[in-house]
Design an enzyme around this catalytic site. Structure first.
Site, short mmCIF file in Angstrom:
data_model
loop_
_atom_site.label_atom_id
_atom_site.label_comp_id
_atom_site.label_asym_id
_atom_site.label_seq_id
_atom_site.Cartn_x
_atom_site.Cartn_y
_atom_site.Cartn_z
N CYS A 145 48.17 -26.32 43.41
CA CYS A 145 48.87 -25.31 42.48
C CYS A 145 50.07 -26.22 42.33
O CYS A 145 51.02 -26.40 42.73
CB CYS A 145 49.19 -24.14 43.22
SG CYS A 145 50.69 -23.22 42.00
N1 MHO Z 1 46.74 -18.95 43.79
C1 MHO Z 1 47.81 -19.22 42.71
C2 MHO Z 1 47.58 -20.39 42.00
C3 MHO Z 1 48.40 -20.69 40.71
S1 MHO Z 1 48.42 -22.27 40.27
C4 MHO Z 1 49.19 -22.53 39.08
C5 MHO Z 1 47.94 -18.20 41.89
O1 MHO Z 1 47.14 -17.83 40.88
O2 MHO Z 1 49.07 -17.40 42.11
O3 MHO Z 1 47.18 -22.82 40.03
#
Ligand code: MHO
Length: 155
Positions: A10
């Site tokens: 992420c």
């Molecule tokens: N599990 C995370 C990923 C965000 S990242 C910008 C969420 O959706 O909060 O890929």
């Protein structure tokens, strides 16, 4: 000023960590390494475009060298996870160093090998080293996401 590009899960958390370093003058999150032009976050999230979530750094090599950035990269995530980082699954979360020139490639390969041989990890390093390609800047709401919204990321 030089550029460095890393994918380590992420991109919110990766951007926040790199921004803390002296010598990193700017950072932007985006997508790299896939087929589609101008991908959106939703498209990249499907894991069908081949892009990775990445952070593009603008750094001053007089104040921080590329090797230090590569070491930070390996330290801020788990480079043994394949196509995944923590709770986030898919190729878009793969561990990848997009190298901008031969010098960067040599440094990235050397540290990759060094870590693999160090015995620090019980599994092999899954990090890919790929040539840089078009950086598609992510939507503005993803830029400096954690700094603006507060909160933390899973890594
Ligand atoms: N599990 C995370 C990923 C965000 S990242 C910008 C969420 O959706 O909060 O890929």
């Amino acid at each position: 000023m030089k550029k460095a590009t890393f994918g380590a899960g992420c991109f919110w958390g990766v951007e926040a960590r790199f921004r803390e370093l002296d010598g990193v003058d700017d950072a932007a999150v985006g997508y790299m390494g896939g087929e589609l032009e101008s991908p959106t976050y939703e498209q990249v999230c499907t894991d069908r475009t081949g892009h990775a979530e990445v952070v593009e750094l603008i750094f001053d090599p007089q104040r921080i060298d590329y090797e230090r950035l590569v070491r930070e990269f390996f330290a801020l995530h788990d480079p043994t996870q394949l196509n995944r980082q923590g709770p986030d699954f898919g190729r878009q979360y793969r561990s990848v160093i997009f190298v901008h020139d031969d010098e960067q490639r040599q440094v990235a390969e050397r540290i990759h090998r060094e870590l693999d041989e160090s015995g620090r990890f019980t599994r092999p390093i899954a990090t890919a080293i790929e040539p840089v390609s078009t950086f598609w800047r992510a939507e503005e709401y993803h830029q400096q996401y954690l700094a603006r919204r507060g909160g933390t990321c899973t890594i």
